[in-house]
Design an enzyme around this catalytic site. Structure first.
Site, PDB file in Angstrom:
ATOM      1  CG  ASP A 183      -4.183  -1.707   0.122  1.00  0.00           C
ATOM      2  OD1 ASP A 183      -3.190  -2.370   0.415  1.00  0.00           O
ATOM      3  OD2 ASP A 183      -4.394  -0.565   0.552  1.00  0.00           O
ATOM      4  CB  SER A 200      -0.960  -0.039   1.196  1.00  0.00           C
ATOM      5  OG  SER A 200      -1.988   0.906   1.040  1.00  0.00           O
TER       6      SER A 200
END
Length: 335
Positions: free
Chosen positions: A191, A52
């Site tokens: 993600d 991320s």
């Protein structure tokens, strides 16, 4: 009794957790360390992994950027990425509208994040990386992990063609915050924090299982994006838990990953192989999209680096790592 460290024969790994704008903390930490070094800090690591926001930092370091350049991105572009770059009153109104919209669609557009990343990476590919990279993402269509890797093994014949911007947008496409990222190959990705918000276990497994580096030669610097402390009733229902579920799952995964990494690299009573840097805060103090905290997060990063550099230097920063040469590259076009 801990073993004496053999500095001449070791592999150094850097891992960085996910956490939205909280990535300012590890970016500032690395920037402060870098000021004490003669080269960009990425040059001191044999393998870098991030998820991320940590994936964006890892990709930046992997492409040879200085940590200070990445920190500057958080400071200058963070408020606009999260729609908090206008006046206090305008930001207040916009936040209320986003909260209403958040009930049925993602909270933010990814266009500003995309343009920021294009400014950083242009059209560079993973084969242009100066350091080995492992960047987790998630494929919701096939319900499977999707890990971007530099061509540091002979069987990695696909990812090296992938754009750095694609990898960055994929690993940071946080559910409900940003839309899925569709790659050049029309693959929708999310993600990597869904399964590896702390990528330390992924990185250690790559080092031992793929690169065949001896476990007793590994040293890992693991950077977090702050730990939240939650107090929950023993029989809490959906009400008290709803707003804390994401943080609870992320913390649980992180601790599990740390345990796996410690088991693989050797018992901590025998060798000090893993150096974890994080800070515990009260729940809700620093939201993942709270850009008003950027200055505080920067200060925290600098404070931790100032305190820990003396103990980290002999382990990670005596000499640069061996240069990395990708096994596969995209042929340059000839005119």
């Amino acid at each position: 009794m801990r073993e004496a460290m053999d500095c001449s024969n070791k592999r150094r790994i850097l891992t960085i957790d996910g956490g939205g704008i909280l990535g300012t903390f590890p970016a500032a930490f690395l920037t402060c360390l870098e000021k004490q070094l003669e080269q960009p800090i990425g040059n001191y690591f044999d393998l870098i992994s991030g998820t991320s926001t940590g994936g964006i930092i890892a990709l930046g370091l992997g492409m040879g950027l200085k940590a200070a350049e990445i920190l500057q991105m958080y400071e200058e572009n963070g408020p606009e990425i999260f729609g908090q770059h206008k006046s206090t009153f305008q930001n207040f109104l916009a936040s209320k509208l986003r909260l209403m919209r958040w009930l049925y669609r993602r909270k933010y557009s990814s266009e500003k994040l995309r343009s920021t990343l294009v400014g950083l990476f242009d059209d560079k590919r993973l084969s242009d990386a100066k350091h080995r990279l492992v960047i987790p993402a998630w494929n919701p269509l096939t319900q499977s992990v999707y890990i971007y890797k530099t061509p540091h093994h002979s069987r990695f014949r696909t990812d090296y063609k992938s754009r750095i911007v694609d990898a960055a947008l994929a690993t940071s496409a946080a559910p409900t915050y940003f839309p899925q990222h569709e790659t050049e190959e029309s693959i929708g990705l999310m993600d990597g924090g869904i399964w590896a918000n702390n990528p330390i276990a992924v990185a250690v497994a790559e080092a031992i299982g793929v690169l065949k580096w001896p476990a007793n030669e590994l040293y890992v610097l693991s950077l977090g994006c702050l730990d939240e402390v939650h107090t929950l009733p023993k029989s809490a229902g959906i009400g008290p838990l709803a707003s804390k579920l994401v943080s609870l799952f992320m913390n649980g995964q992180s601790h599990g990953a740390m345990g796996i990494a410690k088991l693989l690299t050797g018992h901590e009573h025998e060798r000090n192989a893993i150096f974890r840097v994080n800070h515990t805060v009260t729940a809700g103090r620093y939201p993942m999209d709270g850009t008003s905290a950027i200055r505080d997060l920067k200060g925290l990063g600098y404070s931790f680096a100032r305190e820990q550099f003396p103990s980290l230097k002999p382990v990670f920063f005596t000499t640069p790592a061996e240069p990395f040469e990708p096994l596969y590259k995209i042929p340059e076009e000839t005119s």
